[in-house]
Design a protein around this motif. Structure first.
Motif, PDB file in Angstrom:
ATOM      1  N   CYS A  65      52.610  64.642   7.945  1.00  0.00           N
ATOM      2  CA  CYS A  65      52.111  66.012   7.756  1.00  0.00           C
ATOM      3  C   CYS A  65      51.753  66.200   6.284  1.00  0.00           C
ATOM      4  N   HIS A  77      52.458  76.543   7.719  1.00  0.00           N
ATOM      5  CA  HIS A  77      52.633  76.868   9.136  1.00  0.00           C
ATOM      6  C   HIS A  77      53.454  75.802   9.866  1.00  0.00           C
ATOM      7  N   TYR A  78      53.610  74.645   9.242  1.00  0.00           N
ATOM      8  CA  TYR A  78      54.311  73.519   9.869  1.00  0.00           C
ATOM      9  C   TYR A  78      55.693  73.265   9.254  1.00  0.00           C
ATOM     10  N   ILE A 105      49.503  67.161  11.459  1.00  0.00           N
ATOM     11  CA  ILE A 105      48.904  68.480  11.677  1.00  0.00           C
ATOM     12  C   ILE A 105      47.801  68.341  12.728  1.00  0.00           C
ATOM     13  N   TYR A 149      49.953  73.669   5.511  1.00  0.00           N
ATOM     14  CA  TYR A 149      51.283  73.073   5.705  1.00  0.00           C
ATOM     15  C   TYR A 149      52.374  74.126   5.880  1.00  0.00           C
ATOM     16  N   SER A 166      52.438  67.330  17.147  1.00  0.00           N
ATOM     17  CA  SER A 166      52.571  68.379  16.148  1.00  0.00           C
ATOM     18  C   SER A 166      54.007  68.895  16.151  1.00  0.00           C
ATOM     19  N   ARG A 169      54.925  71.718  15.714  1.00  0.00           N
ATOM     20  CA  ARG A 169      54.904  73.055  16.325  1.00  0.00           C
ATOM     21  C   ARG A 169      54.987  73.001  17.853  1.00  0.00           C
TER      22      ARG A 169
END
Length: 359
Positions: free
Chosen positions: A79, A87-88, A13, A85, A43, A45
């Motif tokens: 992570c 969001h990931y 993260i 979390y 990340s 993301r």
């Protein structure tokens, strides 16, 4: 072997260029470099699946440098599950479902799911405390049967939100750690008072309820045994190290984030248990640690490192408290065990190299 097949990506993260465990990832990078493996951090993301590239960070020339990398063929998932979390998670799952990517191991989802898998083993089942999903009625049943109970968040870490509930002449006494990981105590008058307090404390989170176990020394210091098991360069499970974590007497958990300290297992057992009990504890620990990783992996899917937290009560009975697929390593630094500390860092790279050789 192509460049991305010789790369190990660590997903974590990130908030801009900020991420945790930089010292650990730096060591992994340097160890990987000696093995011909490029290690970098990113990340989930930040992945561009169209170009199969990702913006990440690599430790070079004494600093973390931002670069664009080909999507690695191997990923080490760090992570940590927490409030952010969610969001990931979709991005992590997309990487997990990519046929060109191999995860060193897939993270365990939560305490309840792990309990449901382990309870299928006739051997491991005897070391598991009676466990139920929390509701006020399941708490009442546990208090009725055992007198004291513990509730803990299914997705919690560091002992945050773990609470002990005892019957008292005035009603109930509640003690534990709040969401800020600070110790607290509270008296509740009757079931109505207890129910109202717990409704606010639990909120919308999911908790487990278990009987309270006397996992402390004779003088009331809470402790547990952290065992780190990892797969080695031959793809086999191996015990990296064992240590005892001692908590604050005001706490019911021994987590290091709650102000605890660590000592070696052998000296701790010698100081607190007679020789016959000590031998029984060590035999049970050996069997538990040999059985748990392969059994859990057979139920869950690929794993490669586990932090197994084991409780030992005042009578010398052994209990499985928690199993973590993203374990920390601080405990081995605290007990000055250089071999365990070095192995804990080198094994992920060794196992990645094993996977690359056998791809």
């Amino acid at each position: 072997m192509t460049a991305n097949q010789k790369s190990l990506g660590i997903i974590t993260i990130c908030r801009g260029s900020s991420f945790l465990e930089k010292a650990y990832y730096k060591k992994l990078t340097l160890i990987g470099r000696k093995s011909g493996i490029r290690v970098f951090v990113f990340s989930p993301r930040e992945v561009d699946f169209d170009t199969r590239t990702v913006n990440g960070f690599e430790f070079r020339d004494g600093e973390w440098q931002k670069r664009n990398f080909p999507l690695p063929a191997y990923i080490y998932d760090r992570c940590f599950v927490g409030p952010s979390y969610r969001h990931y998670k979709p991005f992590v799952e997309k990487l997990q479902n990519d046929p060109a990517i191999t995860f060193l191991g897939h993270g365990l989802s939560g305490k309840w799911q792990v309990h449901q898998m382990l309870v299928k083993s006739p051997l491991l089942k005897k070391w598991l405390p009676p466990t139920d999903l929390y509701s006020f009625s399941s708490l009442q049943r546990t208090l009725q049967a055992h007198g004291s109970a513990v509730i803990k968040p299914i997705a919690g870490t560091h002992g945050i939100g773990v609470v002990r509930i005892d019957k008292s002449p005035e009603g109930y006494r509640v003690s534990g750690r709040n969401r800020e990981n600070q110790p607290f105590e509270k008296a509740c008058r009757g079931q109505t008072g207890l129910k109202a307090f717990l409704a606010g404390f639990v909120g919308s989170r999911s908790f487990l309820v278990q009987p309270y176990l006397s996992l402390h020394t004779r003088d009331g210091t809470p402790f547990d045994v952290r065992v780190l098991v990892q797969k080695n360069g031959d793809g086999q499970w191996e015990t990296t190290g064992r240590a005892v974590r001692l908590g604050d007497k005001r706490s019911i958990t021994s987590n290091l984030h709650g102000g605890g300290k660590a000592v070696s297992l052998s000296s701790f057992l010698a100081n607190h248990y007679p020789a016959k009990t000590r031998s029984k504890i060590e035999q049970q620990l050996d069997r538990l640690v040999a059985e748990l990783p392969p059994f859990l992996e057979s139920e869950h899917g690929r794993l490669f490192e586990l932090g197994i937290d084991v409780g030992i009560d005042t009578e010398g009975n052994v209990w499985i408290i928690e199993v973590n697929s993203r374990p920390g390593r601080t405990v081995f630094k605290m007990i000055d065990d250089p071999q365990a500390r070095i192995h804990s860092i080198t094994q992920p790279v060794r196992y990645a190299r094993y996977l690359m050789k056998h791809a």
